[in-house]
Design a protein around this motif. Structure first.
Motif, PDB file in Angstrom:
ATOM      1  N   UNK A  53       0.933  -1.247  -0.008  1.00  0.00           N
ATOM      2  CA  UNK A  53       0.107  -0.201   0.008  1.00  0.00           C
ATOM      3  C   UNK A  53       0.804   1.245   0.041  1.00  0.00           C
ATOM      4  N   UNK A  54       1.973   1.109   0.990  1.00  0.00           N
ATOM      5  CA  UNK A  54       2.789   2.530   0.769  1.00  0.00           C
ATOM      6  C   UNK A  54       3.542   2.753  -0.349  1.00  0.00           C
ATOM      7  N   UNK A  55       4.053   1.543  -0.967  1.00  0.00           N
ATOM      8  CA  UNK A  55       4.629   1.771  -2.350  1.00  0.00           C
ATOM      9  C   UNK A  55       3.407   2.139  -3.360  1.00  0.00           C
ATOM     10  N   UNK A  56       2.513   1.779  -3.454  1.00  0.00           N
ATOM     11  CA  UNK A  56       1.356   2.091  -4.466  1.00  0.00           C
ATOM     12  C   UNK A  56       1.170   3.583  -4.196  1.00  0.00           C
ATOM     13  N   UNK A  57       1.237   4.048  -2.882  1.00  0.00           N
ATOM     14  CA  UNK A  57       0.721   5.541  -2.575  1.00  0.00           C
ATOM     15  C   UNK A  57       2.116   6.440  -3.152  1.00  0.00           C
ATOM     16  N   UNK A  58       3.437   5.826  -2.903  1.00  0.00           N
ATOM     17  CA  UNK A  58       4.541   6.564  -3.375  1.00  0.00           C
ATOM     18  C   UNK A  58       4.460   6.725  -4.785  1.00  0.00           C
ATOM     19  N   UNK A  63       3.811  10.078  -9.596  1.00  0.00           N
ATOM     20  CA  UNK A  63       3.263  10.195 -11.062  1.00  0.00           C
ATOM     21  C   UNK A  63       2.328  11.569 -10.991  1.00  0.00           C
ATOM     22  N   UNK A  64       1.730  11.920 -10.015  1.00  0.00           N
ATOM     23  CA  UNK A  64       0.884  13.204  -9.821  1.00  0.00           C
ATOM     24  C   UNK A  64       1.699  14.150  -9.715  1.00  0.00           C
ATOM     25  N   UNK A  65       3.137  14.175  -9.255  1.00  0.00           N
ATOM     26  CA  UNK A  65       4.097  15.080  -9.367  1.00  0.00           C
ATOM     27  C   UNK A  65       4.452  15.467 -10.784  1.00  0.00           C
ATOM     28  N   UNK A  66       4.826  14.562 -11.483  1.00  0.00           N
ATOM     29  CA  UNK A  66       5.274  14.496 -12.896  1.00  0.00           C
ATOM     30  C   UNK A  66       4.110  15.144 -13.669  1.00  0.00           C
ATOM     31  N   UNK A  67       2.742  14.556 -13.393  1.00  0.00           N
ATOM     32  CA  UNK A  67       1.781  15.248 -14.227  1.00  0.00           C
ATOM     33  C   UNK A  67       1.499  16.668 -14.095  1.00  0.00           C
TER      34      UNK A  67
END
Length: 157
Positions: A53-58, A63-67
């Protein structure tokens, strides 16, 4: 559902808000028919441990930072393009004159524009000399003495 890509951002508002592409009801029906069993297995496997779960959140955060960075760049490019198009449209058909102090200029008589008759009246005034040009390209003219006498007699001053 706001799933259409926007011209300025190149992303859909749904993706920017929630971080994934929306699934339409048609897409959901197709997935249900073909991948129902594998989808359930994948969802259970994702949340087996807190580390997953932590890996998925990271991953989602990066991804959202790059977007977000890409969206900022796309918006700046769209704004520059829009400003260029606006400037091009604004300058279209505009005549530019270069005046300097001491030049003689004619003024167009605007009272003839909307008036009936008066076709034989002068369209331009006698030449006047430029006295001053300010920062906004406004011009101050020096009127001959006979023009001042005419203006005083009409009650304009």
């Amino acid at each position: 559902m706001r799933a259409q890509k926007q011209a300025a951002t190149k992303y859909s508002p749904f993706l920017l808000m929630f971080g994934w592409h929306p699934r339409t009801p048609i897409e959901m029906e197709e997935e249900d028919e073909t991948l129902e069993e594998t989808a359930n297995i994948k969802e259970e496997a994702i949340f087996e441990s807190d580390a997953d779960m932590d890996r998925m959140v990271a991953n989602r955060d990066t991804f959202m930072t790059r977007v977000d960075q890409q969206v900022q760049q796309n918006v700046l490019e769209a704004q520059a393009k829009q400003q260029e198009q606006f400037a091009k449209q604004k300058s279209k058909g505009v005549k530019v004159f270069q005046f300097s102090i001491g030049d003689l200029v004619l003024q167009k008589v605007m009272k003839n524009v909307g008036r009936k008759g008066g076709k034989l009246d002068a369209l331009w005034t006698d030449p006047d000399r430029i006295v001053d040009i300010d920062d906004h390209q406004r011009i101050a003219l020096e009127y001959p003495a006979e023009d001042w006498a005419t203006l005083k007699g009409e009650g304009a001053i």
